[in-house]
Write a protein that holds these residues in place. Structure first.
Motif, PDB file in Angstrom:
ATOM      1  N   ILE A 292     -36.331   1.681  26.419  1.00  0.00           N
ATOM      2  CA  ILE A 292     -35.320   2.717  26.232  1.00  0.00           C
ATOM      3  C   ILE A 292     -36.011   3.861  25.491  1.00  0.00           C
TER       4      ILE A 292
ATOM      5  N   LYS B 160     -34.071   4.860  30.635  1.00  0.00           N
ATOM      6  CA  LYS B 160     -34.831   3.625  30.757  1.00  0.00           C
ATOM      7  C   LYS B 160     -36.078   4.013  31.535  1.00  0.00           C
TER       8      LYS B 160
ATOM      9  N   MET C  46     -29.555   6.569  31.265  1.00  0.00           N
ATOM     10  CA  MET C  46     -28.661   5.491  30.855  1.00  0.00           C
ATOM     11  C   MET C  46     -27.240   6.020  30.800  1.00  0.00           C
ATOM     12  N   ASP C  47     -26.293   5.156  31.046  1.00  0.00           N
ATOM     13  CA  ASP C  47     -24.864   5.551  30.992  1.00  0.00           C
ATOM     14  C   ASP C  47     -24.374   5.642  29.588  1.00  0.00           C
TER      15      ASP C  47
END
Length: 184
Positions: A149, A172, A183-184
């Motif tokens: 991340i 990511k 990323m959400d």
């Protein structure tokens, strides 16, 4: 064409080829690159280290964080800016969900090595290396062969780490393949 003019054309051609080669070599310093809005993260694995180049459309700081456990908490952050031609870097730890502090203020060590930096035409660029698996208790392990991340951010036009970010995102990123997704 006279011999003198032909020589000039050949010399100019050689200069153009040389400059193109230098530009090509500079562009290939890093194996992978990800762009998110107005910030670019380029990198290369160099043995046990990660070589990083961060650039953003700002006259303030640029920053990157690796592998937080929740929001910013637990991430290994590197922030940098350029002031009066001098690069200033800080190695931080995500001390809370929305905060970070210098490793050295948290009984850790600064494990970032400055490579260079530049502020020009509204762009700030910093280059540095960090260990993939630092011995500092505040640094998270960075997986050279898998997904990490990655938090990217930059500040507004102030050369201080106290200025909040103007833009931030979380991705990511697979450091070995270069694949990345938001990323959400």
């Amino acid at each position: 064409m006279e011999i003198g003019n032909l020589q000039k054309v050949v010399v100019i051609g050689m200069i153009v080829m040389f400059l193109a080669t230098v530009a090509s070599l500079q562009a290939s310093e890093y194996d992978h690159e990800v762009q998110a809005k107005k910030i670019t993260f380029a990198w290369k694995i160099e043995g046990d280290n990660l070589a990083v180049k961060l650039s953003a459309e700002t006259e303030g700081w640029v920053g990157i964080g690796f592998n937080p456990v929740k929001e910013m908490k637990g991430a290994n952050f590197i922030l940098g800016y350029v002031k009066n031609g001098k690069v200033v870097l800080e190695d931080d730890f995500g001390s809370g969900q929305n905060s970070h502090k210098a490793d050295t203020k948290l009984d850790g060590t600064s494990d970032v090595t400055l490579v260079g930096g530049l502020e020009k035409d509204g762009m700030t660029t910093v280059e540095f290396t960090i260990p993939l698996n630092s011995v500092d208790k505040n640094d998270t392990k960075i997986d050279a062969n898998g997904e990490n991340i990655v938090l990217l951010a930059y500040g507004s036009g102030r050369d201080t780490f106290l200025a909040k970010h103007k833009y931030r995102t979380a991705l990511k990123v697979n450091l070995s393949t270069g694949t990345a997704h938001k990323m959400d």
